[in-house]
Design an enzyme around this catalytic site. Structure first.
Site, PDB file in Angstrom:
ATOM      1  N   HIS A   1       4.074 -11.104  -4.314  1.00  0.00           N
ATOM      2  CA  HIS A   1       4.569 -10.625  -3.601  1.00  0.00           C
ATOM      3  C   HIS A   1       4.657 -10.646  -1.840  1.00  0.00           C
ATOM      4  CE1 HIS A   1       4.915  -6.480  -2.038  1.00  0.00           C
ATOM      5  NE2 HIS A   1       4.379  -7.054  -0.940  1.00  0.00           N
TER       6      HIS A   1
ATOM      7  N   ASP B   1       3.650 -10.318  -8.904  1.00  0.00           N
ATOM      8  CA  ASP B   1       2.993  -9.572  -7.630  1.00  0.00           C
ATOM      9  C   ASP B   1       1.296  -8.727  -7.518  1.00  0.00           C
ATOM     10  OD1 ASP B   1       2.542  -7.230  -5.865  1.00  0.00           O
ATOM     11  OD2 ASP B   1       4.986  -7.755  -5.723  1.00  0.00           O
TER      12      ASP B   1
ATOM     13  N   MET C   1       3.333  -3.349   5.732  1.00  0.00           N
ATOM     14  CA  MET C   1       2.487  -2.459   5.808  1.00  0.00           C
ATOM     15  C   MET C   1       2.061  -3.875   6.301  1.00  0.00           C
ATOM     16  SD  MET C   1      -0.481  -1.564   3.581  1.00  0.00           S
ATOM     17  CE  MET C   1      -1.274  -3.509   3.276  1.00  0.00           C
TER      18      MET C   1
ATOM     19  N   SER D   1       8.530  -4.815   1.322  1.00  0.00           N
ATOM     20  CA  SER D   1       7.096  -4.375   1.002  1.00  0.00           C
ATOM     21  C   SER D   1       7.729  -2.171   1.643  1.00  0.00           C
ATOM     22  CB  SER D   1       6.446  -4.385   1.273  1.00  0.00           C
ATOM     23  OG  SER D   1       5.469  -4.033   0.681  1.00  0.00           O
ATOM     24  N   GLN D   2       6.255  -1.892   1.694  1.00  0.00           N
ATOM     25  CA  GLN D   2       7.364  -0.228   2.017  1.00  0.00           C
ATOM     26  C   GLN D   2       7.907  -0.193   3.069  1.00  0.00           C
ATOM     27  OE1 GLN D   2       3.500   0.606   4.043  1.00  0.00           O
ATOM     28  NE2 GLN D   2       3.584  -0.423   6.164  1.00  0.00           N
TER      29      GLN D   2
END
Ligand code: NAG
Ligand code: NAG
Ligand code: NAG
Length: 310
Positions: A291, A235, A45, A118-119
């Site tokens: 993260h 995270d 993202m 991530s996503q």
């Protein structure tokens, strides 16, 4: 080998020092044509195919695996569109586009490894389930396989977008209006309202076989040689971070965590994850930092060497 990581980066933003790196020997596709297995990357993202962090990672892969072809996914006509689409384009349409792109790329016809940030991690899992096309290893770094319940911080450069997103999510992540418009709503998972999540989620509930138990998804996912999930132990972006290992809040509440192995999805094996676990194909890898914060050395040793270079 020195590597430095800047502090405080958000979903999918990370900086990693390009290392001189060991040349990892590639056993790879040698039976076929002597070249290493190609790699497909999907950014997260507020990021794009070719921005600084992702671009450097691509360089690291290329300088450490001799001759490797790396395809970094770009959704849209240019980097600006790619960035915007990471917030505002239907995930199902994105996955469809990527499926078409992979199937029409002659360099990816003999199989490939996939790595999602991530996503991008759960989106590549959707690719594995819907159009595997010879995906061999799937590595997800900080992916949200059970979704998120909260949007704690935003990537740098995205403050205005993020305020808007928060407003949309507050208004109702599960309304059709928001589901259709917002990527993050499509993997929003309110564990206090599991029924609503199952019936309204346009993306995540589907790929997790929460609604229709799609036998093709289960069959395809099991074609992977390894499904490698990295969870960042500090995270501060993903709530709950157990989602990075496919666990989540236990149903009906938002405090206690149930691990993947403790879930109905696993126990009734809706996706073949239990079978994969028993076959030793699931790797649960912890990473010490926040993260997507890791060193080049860690990346080469823990991810590239074992899962991307053969
Ligand atoms: C696939 O991706 C490449 C690289 O980003 C791009 O140049 C190409 O136009 C895409 N092809 C399709 C069919 O989307
Ligand atoms: C199951 O998934 C496959 C692959 O995406 C799709 O072609 C098929 O229509 C799906 N079946 C159902 C019942 O949703
Ligand atoms: C689905 C499932 O097995 N849930 C269990 C997870 O673990 C908790 C606590 O150990 C149990 O109470 C649940 O029944």
């Amino acid at each position: 080998m020195a590597a430095s990581i800047s502090k405080g980066f958000a979903l999918c933003y990370f900086f990693i020092a390009v290392s001189q790196g060991v040349l990892l020997r590639s056993k790879s596709n040698s039976e076929r044509d002597g070249t290493p297995t190609p790699i497909v990357m999907w950014h997260g993202m507020g990021d794009s195919c070719c921005a600084r962090g992702i671009g450097r990672l691509q360089q690291i892969l290329q300088s450490n695996i001799a001759g490797v072809y790396v395809h970094s996914i770009e959704i849209g006509a240019n980097e600006q569109e790619d960035f915007a689409n990471s917030y505002f384009m239907s995930v199902n349409k994105q996955v469809e586009q990527v499926c078409r792109n992979i199937s029409s790329n002659p360099l990816l016809q003999n199989g490939y490894h996939a790595i999602g940030f991530s996503q991008g991690g759960q989106f590549l899992r959707a690719v594995a389930q819907r159009c595997p096309m010879g995906m061999r290893n799937l590595v997800t770094l900080g992916g949200q396989h059970q979704g998120v319940f909260g949007l704690p911080r935003c990537p740098p450069g995205s403050a205005v977008i993020c305020t808007y997103i928060r407003q949309l999510l507050d208004k109702g992540a599960m309304t059709d209006f928001v589901q259709e418009r917002l990527v993050q709503a499509q993997y929003w998972h309110d564990s206090l309202k599991e029924e609503e999540y199952r019936s309204k989620s346009l993306f995540l509930a589907d790929i997790n076989n929460e609604v229709t138990k799609n036998a093709t998804y289960k069959e395809n996912l099991q074609k992977l040689e390894n499904f490698v999930m990295v969870k960042f132990l500090k995270d501060s972006m993903v709530y709950p971070d157990e989602s990075e290992w496919f666990g989540y809040y236990c149903p009906g509440q938002a405090t206690e965590i149930c691990s993947l192995r403790n879930s109905t999805l696993y126990q009734e094996d809706w996706l073949g994850l239990k079978a994969m676990d028993q076959a030793g194909k699931l790797k649960f890898i912890p990473a010490a930092g926040d993260h997507l914060q890791f060193t080049t050395e860690w990346f080469l040793k823990t991810i590239v060497g074992p899962y991307l270079s053969s």
